[in-house]
Design a protein around this motif. Structure first.
Motif, PDB file in Angstrom:
ATOM      1  N   ASN A 138      58.678  -3.970  15.634  1.00 17.37           N
ATOM      2  CA  ASN A 138      58.712  -3.133  14.433  1.00 17.37           C
ATOM      3  C   ASN A 138      57.913  -3.830  13.336  1.00 17.37           C
ATOM      4  OD1 ASN A 138      60.533  -0.772  13.064  1.00 17.37           O
ATOM      5  ND2 ASN A 138      60.204  -2.422  11.600  1.00 17.37           N
ATOM      6  N   ILE A 139      56.899  -3.138  12.818  1.00 17.44           N
ATOM      7  CA  ILE A 139      56.079  -3.679  11.736  1.00 17.44           C
ATOM      8  C   ILE A 139      56.365  -2.881  10.470  1.00 17.44           C
ATOM      9  CG2 ILE A 139      53.738  -4.148  10.920  1.00 17.44           C
ATOM     10  CD1 ILE A 139      52.842  -4.368  13.810  1.00 17.44           C
ATOM     11  N   GLY A 140      57.010  -3.502   9.523  1.00 21.33           N
ATOM     12  CA  GLY A 140      57.350  -2.872   8.250  1.00 21.33           C
ATOM     13  C   GLY A 140      57.735  -3.959   7.273  1.00 21.33           C
ATOM     14  N   ILE A 141      58.138  -3.567   6.080  1.00 19.26           N
ATOM     15  CA  ILE A 141      58.596  -4.551   5.106  1.00 19.26           C
ATOM     16  C   ILE A 141      59.577  -3.878   4.161  1.00 19.26           C
ATOM     17  CG2 ILE A 141      56.802  -4.208   3.340  1.00 19.26           C
ATOM     18  CD1 ILE A 141      56.677  -7.338   3.135  1.00 19.26           C
ATOM     19  N   GLY A 142      60.437  -4.666   3.531  1.00 17.50           N
ATOM     20  CA  GLY A 142      61.430  -4.104   2.611  1.00 17.50           C
ATOM     21  C   GLY A 142      62.392  -3.218   3.363  1.00 17.50           C
ATOM     22  N   GLY A 143      62.592  -2.010   2.861  1.00 23.83           N
ATOM     23  CA  GLY A 143      63.514  -1.081   3.507  1.00 23.83           C
ATOM     24  C   GLY A 143      63.093  -0.669   4.892  1.00 23.83           C
ATOM     25  N   PRO A 185      50.775  -7.802  26.237  1.00 18.02           N
ATOM     26  CA  PRO A 185      50.193  -6.574  25.660  1.00 18.02           C
ATOM     27  C   PRO A 185      50.468  -5.335  26.507  1.00 18.02           C
ATOM     28  CG  PRO A 185      48.614  -8.372  25.560  1.00 18.02           C
ATOM     29  CD  PRO A 185      49.778  -8.877  26.370  1.00 18.02           C
ATOM     30  N   ALA A 186      50.460  -5.471  27.798  1.00 24.25           N
ATOM     31  CA  ALA A 186      50.634  -4.315  28.673  1.00 24.25           C
ATOM     32  C   ALA A 186      52.027  -3.708  28.586  1.00 24.25           C
ATOM     33  CB  ALA A 186      50.336  -4.713  30.118  1.00 24.25           C
ATOM     34  N   GLN A 187      52.996  -4.473  28.065  1.00 26.39           N
ATOM     35  CA  GLN A 187      54.368  -3.981  28.026  1.00 26.39           C
ATOM     36  C   GLN A 187      54.966  -4.002  26.612  1.00 26.39           C
ATOM     37  OE1 GLN A 187      55.942  -6.475  31.529  1.00 26.39           O
ATOM     38  NE2 GLN A 187      56.661  -4.411  31.999  1.00 26.39           N
ATOM     39  N   THR A 188      54.091  -3.999  25.603  1.00 31.16           N
ATOM     40  CA  THR A 188      54.539  -4.072  24.216  1.00 31.16           C
ATOM     41  C   THR A 188      54.251  -2.781  23.482  1.00 31.16           C
ATOM     42  OG1 THR A 188      54.173  -6.473  24.158  1.00 31.16           O
ATOM     43  CG2 THR A 188      54.334  -5.342  22.033  1.00 31.16           C
ATOM     44  N   LEU A 189      55.251  -2.290  22.760  1.00 23.55           N
ATOM     45  CA  LEU A 189      55.112  -1.101  21.920  1.00 23.55           C
ATOM     46  C   LEU A 189      55.291  -1.519  20.463  1.00 23.55           C
ATOM     47  CD1 LEU A 189      55.081   2.135  21.726  1.00 23.55           C
ATOM     48  CD2 LEU A 189      57.564   1.908  21.506  1.00 23.55           C
ATOM     49  N   PHE A 190      54.394  -1.071  19.592  1.00 25.84           N
ATOM     50  CA  PHE A 190      54.486  -1.349  18.168  1.00 25.84           C
ATOM     51  C   PHE A 190      54.940  -0.094  17.424  1.00 25.84           C
ATOM     52  CE2 PHE A 190      51.328  -4.322  19.781  1.00 25.84           C
ATOM     53  CZ  PHE A 190      51.765  -5.523  19.232  1.00 25.84           C
ATOM     54  N   ILE A 191      55.880  -0.269  16.510  1.00 23.97           N
ATOM     55  CA  ILE A 191      56.295   0.805  15.605  1.00 23.97           C
ATOM     56  C   ILE A 191      55.840   0.408  14.208  1.00 23.97           C
ATOM     57  CG2 ILE A 191      58.220   2.171  14.712  1.00 23.97           C
ATOM     58  CD1 ILE A 191      59.876   1.282  17.114  1.00 23.97           C
ATOM     59  N   VAL A 192      54.916   1.149  13.644  1.00 27.83           N
ATOM     60  CA  VAL A 192      54.411   0.865  12.299  1.00 27.83           C
ATOM     61  C   VAL A 192      55.164   1.764  11.324  1.00 27.83           C
ATOM     62  CG1 VAL A 192      52.386   0.691  10.825  1.00 27.83           C
ATOM     63  CG2 VAL A 192      52.156   0.347  13.298  1.00 27.83           C
ATOM     64  N   VAL A 193      55.907   1.142  10.416  1.00 28.61           N
ATOM     65  CA  VAL A 193      56.782   1.895   9.526  1.00 28.61           C
ATOM     66  C   VAL A 193      56.278   1.775   8.094  1.00 28.61           C
ATOM     67  CG1 VAL A 193      59.163   2.311   8.814  1.00 28.61           C
ATOM     68  CG2 VAL A 193      58.701   1.321  11.070  1.00 28.61           C
ATOM     69  N   SER A 208      46.101  -6.277  12.620  1.00 28.80           N
ATOM     70  CA  SER A 208      45.990  -7.494  13.444  1.00 28.80           C
ATOM     71  C   SER A 208      46.634  -7.282  14.810  1.00 28.80           C
ATOM     72  CB  SER A 208      46.648  -8.666  12.721  1.00 28.80           C
ATOM     73  OG  SER A 208      45.963  -8.975  11.527  1.00 28.80           O
ATOM     74  N   ALA A 209      47.763  -6.589  14.850  1.00 32.97           N
ATOM     75  CA  ALA A 209      48.397  -6.285  16.133  1.00 32.97           C
ATOM     76  C   ALA A 209      47.509  -5.376  16.971  1.00 32.97           C
ATOM     77  CB  ALA A 209      49.750  -5.626  15.884  1.00 32.97           C
ATOM     78  N   ARG A 210      46.855  -4.443  16.314  1.00 36.18           N
ATOM     79  CA  ARG A 210      45.936  -3.536  17.023  1.00 36.18           C
ATOM     80  C   ARG A 210      44.785  -4.316  17.642  1.00 36.18           C
ATOM     81  NH1 ARG A 210      41.555  -0.110  16.795  1.00 36.18           N
ATOM     82  NH2 ARG A 210      41.954   2.141  17.092  1.00 36.18           N
ATOM     83  N   ALA A 211      44.232  -5.262  16.874  1.00 31.43           N
ATOM     84  CA  ALA A 211      43.134  -6.080  17.395  1.00 31.43           C
ATOM     85  C   ALA A 211      43.590  -6.913  18.589  1.00 31.43           C
ATOM     86  CB  ALA A 211      42.597  -6.984  16.278  1.00 31.43           C
ATOM     87  N   TRP A 212      44.787  -7.461  18.510  1.00 28.65           N
ATOM     88  CA  TRP A 212      45.358  -8.242  19.618  1.00 28.65           C
ATOM     89  C   TRP A 212      45.500  -7.373  20.864  1.00 28.65           C
ATOM     90  CZ3 TRP A 212      50.260  -7.403  21.889  1.00 28.65           C
ATOM     91  CH2 TRP A 212      50.755  -8.426  22.722  1.00 28.65           C
ATOM     92  N   VAL A 222      45.521   2.143  22.425  1.00 28.20           N
ATOM     93  CA  VAL A 222      46.263   2.254  21.166  1.00 28.20           C
ATOM     94  C   VAL A 222      47.288   3.382  21.218  1.00 28.20           C
ATOM     95  CG1 VAL A 222      46.069   2.738  18.685  1.00 28.20           C
ATOM     96  CG2 VAL A 222      44.451   1.197  19.796  1.00 28.20           C
ATOM     97  N   SER A 223      46.902   4.529  21.742  1.00 28.79           N
ATOM     98  CA  SER A 223      47.797   5.694  21.726  1.00 28.79           C
ATOM     99  C   SER A 223      49.027   5.500  22.601  1.00 28.79           C
ATOM    100  CB  SER A 223      47.038   6.944  22.173  1.00 28.79           C
ATOM    101  OG  SER A 223      46.606   6.809  23.523  1.00 28.79           O
ATOM    102  N   ARG A 224      48.979   4.554  23.538  1.00 22.18           N
ATOM    103  CA  ARG A 224      50.130   4.310  24.416  1.00 22.18           C
ATOM    104  C   ARG A 224      50.992   3.139  23.939  1.00 22.18           C
ATOM    105  NH1 ARG A 224      51.610   8.394  26.340  1.00 22.18           N
ATOM    106  NH2 ARG A 224      52.889   7.234  27.833  1.00 22.18           N
ATOM    107  N   HIS A 225      50.519   2.425  22.929  1.00 18.69           N
ATOM    108  CA  HIS A 225      51.229   1.217  22.501  1.00 18.69           C
ATOM    109  C   HIS A 225      51.556   1.204  21.013  1.00 18.69           C
ATOM    110  CE1 HIS A 225      50.877  -1.036  26.327  1.00 18.69           C
ATOM    111  NE2 HIS A 225      49.794  -0.279  26.491  1.00 18.69           N
ATOM    112  N   PHE A 226      51.195   2.271  20.300  1.00 15.98           N
ATOM    113  CA  PHE A 226      51.528   2.364  18.877  1.00 15.98           C
ATOM    114  C   PHE A 226      52.153   3.720  18.576  1.00 15.98           C
ATOM    115  CE2 PHE A 226      48.702  -1.215  18.391  1.00 15.98           C
ATOM    116  CZ  PHE A 226      49.144  -1.866  17.245  1.00 15.98           C
ATOM    117  N   VAL A 227      53.261   3.697  17.857  1.00 16.14           N
ATOM    118  CA  VAL A 227      53.821   4.897  17.248  1.00 16.14           C
ATOM    119  C   VAL A 227      54.040   4.568  15.774  1.00 16.14           C
ATOM    120  CG1 VAL A 227      54.924   5.635  19.402  1.00 16.14           C
ATOM    121  CG2 VAL A 227      56.242   4.297  17.733  1.00 16.14           C
ATOM    122  N   ALA A 228      54.308   5.586  14.969  1.00 14.41           N
ATOM    123  CA  ALA A 228      54.444   5.353  13.532  1.00 14.41           C
ATOM    124  C   ALA A 228      55.619   6.137  12.976  1.00 14.41           C
ATOM    125  CB  ALA A 228      53.161   5.752  12.802  1.00 14.41           C
ATOM    126  N   VAL A 229      56.169   5.602  11.905  1.00 12.60           N
ATOM    127  CA  VAL A 229      57.136   6.311  11.082  1.00 12.60           C
ATOM    128  C   VAL A 229      56.475   6.459   9.722  1.00 12.60           C
ATOM    129  CG1 VAL A 229      59.453   6.313  10.093  1.00 12.60           C
ATOM    130  CG2 VAL A 229      59.067   5.303  12.354  1.00 12.60           C
TER     131      VAL A 229
END
Length: 526
Positions: A138-143, A185-193, A208-212, A222-229
């Protein structure tokens, strides 16, 4: 007329002065029924505030202040969806997120979260190389970080097997790098909040996570390893996230009150959607209690009024939050943001400076670690620091006798803070020279909140309890608890300085301190 000029406020000031020199051990000695009259039980919770420096007259005066401030009317305004966040023109509707029958748009997002969690858990969602997801970051900050992070750790006993959920928030590269170091990387999902998808720290980490990821798997991954809130579909699409993988939330959900929304997606993945719905149900149960219970049996109201008493009439500047549960180790950080960002203000709802103290500094650490760090100051530092103990009666983890020792320490510390120790009570072997060092003044006020267990429903109750306390305090102090302009100003200054640090703009218009520090940073680069 301001609240500080009302008869209710003046009565509390008179009581505070008259009772200033009464020691808590005197109060207990004079009143064998003190605990039974200054404790509240509800929903499996037990709140003991008998160790606060007050008596029946103070409690009655605090209840009168509650009504003088028209808190019940403000509760009704919030429930009716009025724009009580007046500086931003927004309603405050986070309670709708956990309602038994939520609004249609909320129900729709919960349904999408349920379907997504099911696909991750059953392995039908696959990464770009065909492997199932085993890591969620989970990539976010604060709340967008503190709530899900706190709750994920608190509910570790309910974690879904085979899935590890991690959190990255700080723009310091060490935060992201240390998480990615043991991810595949092959088994990691990122949630950008990020509601706007423009939050500097979050977007820098996300890029930076996208570049990695793309360095290992290519752009198509990208479309299989990133979702967003987020609410910014244009920005999420530009990042490479498909619209169907963006979970929305709304401007009537403040960041520090957003755990209940899709911001809690990482938590839902960690504990499963059934447990996430149980968390929502716990929050809804506390909502009903806060809305309907009279002030004298109302848990959030009682915590709010105790804060007013200690801050405005006894002169406390901080409060120690002391969860005797390692699972709740992240709770002090979460409550810091909830309380200090909400009510750390000196301008009232009419735009005028207040004439009274507002939010105290909130700090703390899980017991028993805190005992070996800062309790010395609590006992003998000579400062008034109200303490808030939280303990769980039935643990999820107890390898053998640990929990009894934990509870014994919790109860002992609140007793010691209350009683203190006189020179006559020092150990018999103590020499006359050492006797002064063995004396503890005591009379440190505290509350103790006992939870029946730490499950999703109970945690939901606990979080909502503090949310409602914060709202009530905003009303009592005549503040808007739902904006945070001070935070925004720092972001504006950071955006101005960033191009100076990167060499894209000359340093100009700075005070001598900032200019000197900036020069030192640039010199280190050279």
């Amino acid at each position: 007329m301001t609240l500080t000029t009302t008869p209710e406020w003046r009565e509390l000031a008179t009581l505070a002065e008259a009772q200033r020199h009464i020691h808590l051990r005197e109060r207990f000695a004079a009143d064998p029924q003190r605990f039974s009259r200054h404790a509240i039980r509800h929903g499996g919770f037990l709140l003991d505030y008998s160790k606060q420096r007050l008596d029946d007259a103070v409690v009655a005066a605090l209840h009168a202040l509650w009504h003088a401030a028209a808190v019940p009317a403000w509760i009704a305004r919030m429930r009716a969806g009025e724009a009580i966040n007046h500086t931003e023109g927004r309603a405050v509707r986070h309670v709708d997120l956990r309602a038994a029958q939520p609004p249609a748009e909320v129900a729709a997002v919960l349904g999408r979260m349920q379907a997504f969690c099911a696909r991750i858990h059953d392995g039908s969602w696959r990464g770009a190389s065909g492997k199932p997801i085993r890591e969620v970051v989970n990539i976010g900050i604060g709340g967008s970080d503190l709530g899900p992070r706190m709750a994920t750790r608190a509910l570790a006993a309910h974690a879904h097997p085979g899935l590890r959920v991690r959190f990255v928030s700080n723009i310091d590269g060490a935060d992201l790098a240390t998480v990615l170091a043991d991810c595949d990387p092959a088994q990691t999902l990122f949630i950008v909040v990020s509601k706007t998808f423009t939050t500097q720290e979050t977007l820098h980490n996300a890029r930076s996570a996208r570049a990695w990821l793309t360095a290992a798997l290519g752009e198509n991954a990208v479309s299989r390893h990133f979702v967003a809130v987020s609410t910014n579909l244009e920005a999420t699409a530009a990042f490479g996230i498909a619209a169907e993988n963006v979970f929305e939330f709304w401007d009537w959900v403040g960041g520090r009150f957003s755990l209940w929304s899709a911001v809690g997606l990482a938590l839902a993945l960690a504990i499963g959607m059934d447990n996430f719905r149980a968390l929502l149900a716990g929050g809804a149960a506390m909502d009903t209690h806060f809305f309907d219970a009279p002030v004298h049996t109302n848990l959030p109201a009682t915590l709010a009024l105790l804060e007013v008493w200690n801050t405005n009439f006894l002169g406390a500047h901080s409060r120690a939050l002391l969860p005797y549960s390692q699972s709740l180790a992240e709770l002090p950080r979460y409550i810091q943001q909830l309380e200090m960002e909400s009510n750390g203000k000196q301008v009232d709802r009419a735009g005028k400076r207040v004439d009274h103290a507002t939010a105290p500094i909130v700090w703390g650490e899980a017991g028993t670690n805190g005992q070996h760090a800062f309790y010395q100051l609590l006992h003998q530092g000579g400062r008034l620091v109200p303490c808030e103990f939280i303990a769980v009666l039935r643990p999820d983890f107890d390898p053998g006798g640990h929990h009894d020792a934990l509870l014994a320490n919790c109860l002992a510390q609140s007793e010691a803070l209350m009683r203190g120790r006189t020179a006559d009570e020092a150990p018999a072997s103590t020499s006359a020279a050492l006797a002064p060092y063995q004396v503890f003044d005591g009379n440190q006020p505290s509350t103790t909140l006992l939870l029946p267990r730490l499950d999703p429903h109970t945690l939901g109750q606990l979080i909502a309890l503090y949310e409602h306390k914060v709202f009530a305090l905003g009303v009592l102090w005549n503040l808007n608890a739902f904006d945070q302009w001070g935070v925004e100003y720092g972001k504006v200054l950071a955006r101005r300085l960033l191009p100076m640090l990167s060499g894209e703009a000359p340093a100009s218009g700075l005070d001598s301190s900032t200019a000197g520090l900036l020069a030192a940073c640039l010199a280190a680069r050279r």
